[in-house]
Each structure stands twice: as C-alpha cells, then as structure tokens.
Enzyme design. Structure first.
Site, PDB file in Angstrom:
ATOM      1  N   GLY A  53     -30.139  10.289 -34.147  1.00 23.61           N
ATOM      2  CA  GLY A  53     -31.504  11.053 -33.676  1.00 23.61           C
ATOM      3  C   GLY A  53     -32.445  10.290 -33.088  1.00 23.61           C
ATOM      4  N   TRP A  55     -32.794  10.006 -29.702  1.00 24.89           N
ATOM      5  CA  TRP A  55     -33.433  10.790 -28.587  1.00 24.89           C
ATOM      6  C   TRP A  55     -34.268  12.002 -29.021  1.00 24.89           C
ATOM      7  CZ3 TRP A  55     -30.214  10.966 -23.428  1.00 24.89           C
ATOM      8  CH2 TRP A  55     -29.965   9.688 -22.842  1.00 24.89           C
ATOM      9  N   ASP A  74     -24.659  17.689 -33.284  1.00 21.04           N
ATOM     10  CA  ASP A  74     -23.697  16.618 -33.418  1.00 21.04           C
ATOM     11  C   ASP A  74     -22.697  16.898 -34.480  1.00 21.04           C
ATOM     12  OD1 ASP A  74     -23.792  13.433 -32.588  1.00 21.04           O
ATOM     13  OD2 ASP A  74     -22.438  13.878 -34.261  1.00 21.04           O
ATOM     14  N   ASP A  90     -19.614  21.619 -33.037  1.00 19.75           N
ATOM     15  CA  ASP A  90     -18.856  20.839 -32.364  1.00 19.75           C
ATOM     16  C   ASP A  90     -19.289  21.272 -30.758  1.00 19.75           C
ATOM     17  OD1 ASP A  90     -16.889  20.008 -30.500  1.00 19.75           O
ATOM     18  OD2 ASP A  90     -15.146  20.776 -31.745  1.00 19.75           O
ATOM     19  N   ASP A 115     -26.286  11.579 -25.074  1.00 21.51           N
ATOM     20  CA  ASP A 115     -25.933  10.182 -25.231  1.00 21.51           C
ATOM     21  C   ASP A 115     -24.930   9.807 -25.822  1.00 21.51           C
ATOM     22  OD1 ASP A 115     -26.697   7.480 -25.056  1.00 21.51           O
ATOM     23  OD2 ASP A 115     -27.521   7.036 -26.736  1.00 21.51           O
ATOM     24  N   LYS A 155     -24.749   9.962 -20.532  1.00 20.77           N
ATOM     25  CA  LYS A 155     -24.374   8.662 -20.489  1.00 20.77           C
ATOM     26  C   LYS A 155     -23.015   8.854 -19.556  1.00 20.77           C
ATOM     27  CE  LYS A 155     -24.408   5.907 -23.766  1.00 20.77           C
ATOM     28  NZ  LYS A 155     -24.218   5.249 -25.177  1.00 20.77           N
TER      29      LYS A 155
END
Length: 287
Positions: A53, A55, A74, A90, A115, A155
């Site tokens: 958590g 970000w 998540d 998901d 990320d 990312k």
C-alpha cells in the site's frame, strides 16, 4: 522491509520507516510525480497490485482530502488506509472491472498505476516475459477504465525486446516515456513506463488485449504491423529525482547513535506466505 541489514545498506529503507511509508517504493512514485506531475487534476485513481500500500499512501497524502476516490486492488489483503478503498481481487477477472466502476459511480478513471512485479527468478528473459504479461493484464484493465486523455503508469523490466512494448503502447497513448527514479537501483532491470494522453485509435476494442496474445483490431493490425516492421518505437528515457537525492546503490553512514536503533515496519505483512508454516511450527505439526 528489513530491520538492520537493509537499513544500513540502503538509506531509502530507513527513510521509508522514518517518514511512515509502508515500503521504500513510495519514493519511486514521489520522484515520478515530481517529473511528470501525475496528480494534477486527478479525481479518480486506481492502484493495481497495490499491496502493501505504499503507492496508495502517496496518493492519499498527495491528493487533497475528500477530492479524489482512490481504489487499491491486490490479490493479497491490504491493511486499511485513510482515504483509500481497498479491494481484494484479481486484476485479470472481469468482475474486478465491474467492482471498480461501481465504486467510481460509473465514471472513468483519470489515472491507473501499477507497481506489480513477479517473484524474480534471476533468469532475465523469463522475468522480463512474466513482467510483460503482468503489465498487459494491468493495461487491459486500464483501457477499460481510463477516460480519454488519462494516464497509465506501470513497472517494466527493460530488456532486449522492450521496444515492442513501446510500440504497442504508442498506439494507445499520445506520449510514452520510460523513466528511472533515483530510488530504483541502477543495477536493477526495473524502470517505469509513463503513458500520457490516452487516445485509443478508431476501432480499438479493450477486450482484444489478452494475456495470451496482444491482438490488435483489424483496422489497426496492418498499420501497426507495417510500422513495427520498419522501425519500432523508441521511448525517451528519463532519470527522475534530483542529483541531491540519495543514491539507491550507495552505502551511507547513519548518524552516530542512530545506527543501533532498530525501526519496526510501518505495516507488518497481513497475509505472509510463511504464515501457515509458522502456525504448524508452533503446533508441532511441521514436517
């Protein structure tokens, strides 16, 4: 985050604890924002692969209180954060899209960020491929959520064929930039792709992008294939963060008397993979 060894080797670990961030990755988003001004005019944000958590913490602290709806998604449970709606789901499941849109009242998102990264194996080609599939999953969701002109930050692992990814993203966004925050180690393949100005071309269908294969709509397929055969897109590379910032690859001396202090994690893991093993060990059933 580690208590001692990491603190002494990497100052970003210690600074994250001192400033109340759940992970050192918070500095990466802060440095990306300082370069690209990601949060300007933002009212609806989606943070994918958000655990633990950090970000989402940056988003909640950077955006004026009550001015934005922040949804963190998540597979792992995320400990509650003020001003953040956490969703254990998901990102590849269609129901996740419906849940997020419901939280936004049917309105599109201004920015989608991710990320997320796989557990690396050390085999760079394999790690790059798996990370690429994870990014495509995030992009699939983003193209169903973003408003025209929206932003996507994720990312990536830079490798031999990363220019193909740049070409694919340039079909959907006005500007695609590869950025390397100063808090990201130079020895790592990790970078971040910053996509600005979501402008899907005519005929683009978000659901046509899948994990198994990146398939373009018929009216784009020949154009994209022809342009990629001639020359793949090269995204500008930008180093984010001031030169006065800490170097993630350097070792710093901690102030005298401070080095012996062990800082506790800001947020302990909510569902660590070793939890079952610890319970069995306590019960004497571990074999």
């Amino acid at each position: 985050m580690g208590k001692c060894s990491k603190d002494k080797r990497d100052l970003y670990y210690r600074k994250a604890k001192e400033q109340g961030w759940r992970a050192r990755s918070a500095f990466k988003l802060l440095q990306l924002d300082s370069e690209f001004h990601l949060f300007e005019g933002v009212s609806r944000v989606v943070d994918l692969c958000a655990a633990p958590g950090s970000w989402s913490q940056v988003l909640s602290r950077s955006l004026p209180e009550g001015s934005a709806t922040i949804v963190s998604v998540d597979l792992q449970p995320i400990a509650p954060l003020p001003g953040v709606i956490t969703l254990q789901a998901d990102i590849t499941h269609p129901a996740t899209l419906t849940s997020i849109l419901k939280l936004f009242g049917g309105e599109p998102a201004d920015i989608v960020c991710s990320d997320g990264a796989p557990d690396v194996t050390g085999l760079h080609d394999l790690d790059e491929y798996i990370q690429g599939q994870l990014l495509l999953s995030a992009l699939t969701l983003a193209t169903n959520l973003l408003r025209p002109g929206g932003k996507f930050v994720a990312k990536i692992f830079r490798g031999r064929d990363v220019d193909l990814l740049y070409s694919q993203l340039s079909l959907l966004f006005d500007k695609v930039t590869c950025a390397k925050p100063r808090s990201s180690r130079a020895s790592s393949l990790e970078s971040f792709i910053v996509c600005e100005g979501y402008r899907p071309r005519r005929g683009w269908l978000p659901e046509s992008l899948t994990l198994a294969k990146t398939k373009l709509p018929l009216d784009l397929e020949s154009t994209a294939a022809g342009s990629m055969d001639r020359e793949r897109a090269i995204a500008p590379f930008i180093a984010c963060g001031d030169l006065s910032d800490f170097d993630a690859d350097a070792t710093y001396q901690i102030e005298k008397g401070v080095g012996s202090i062990s800082l506790e994690p800001v947020q302990k893991p909510t569902a660590p993979p070793y939890k079952t093993a610890l319970e069995k060990k306590r019960n004497g059933t571990l074999r």
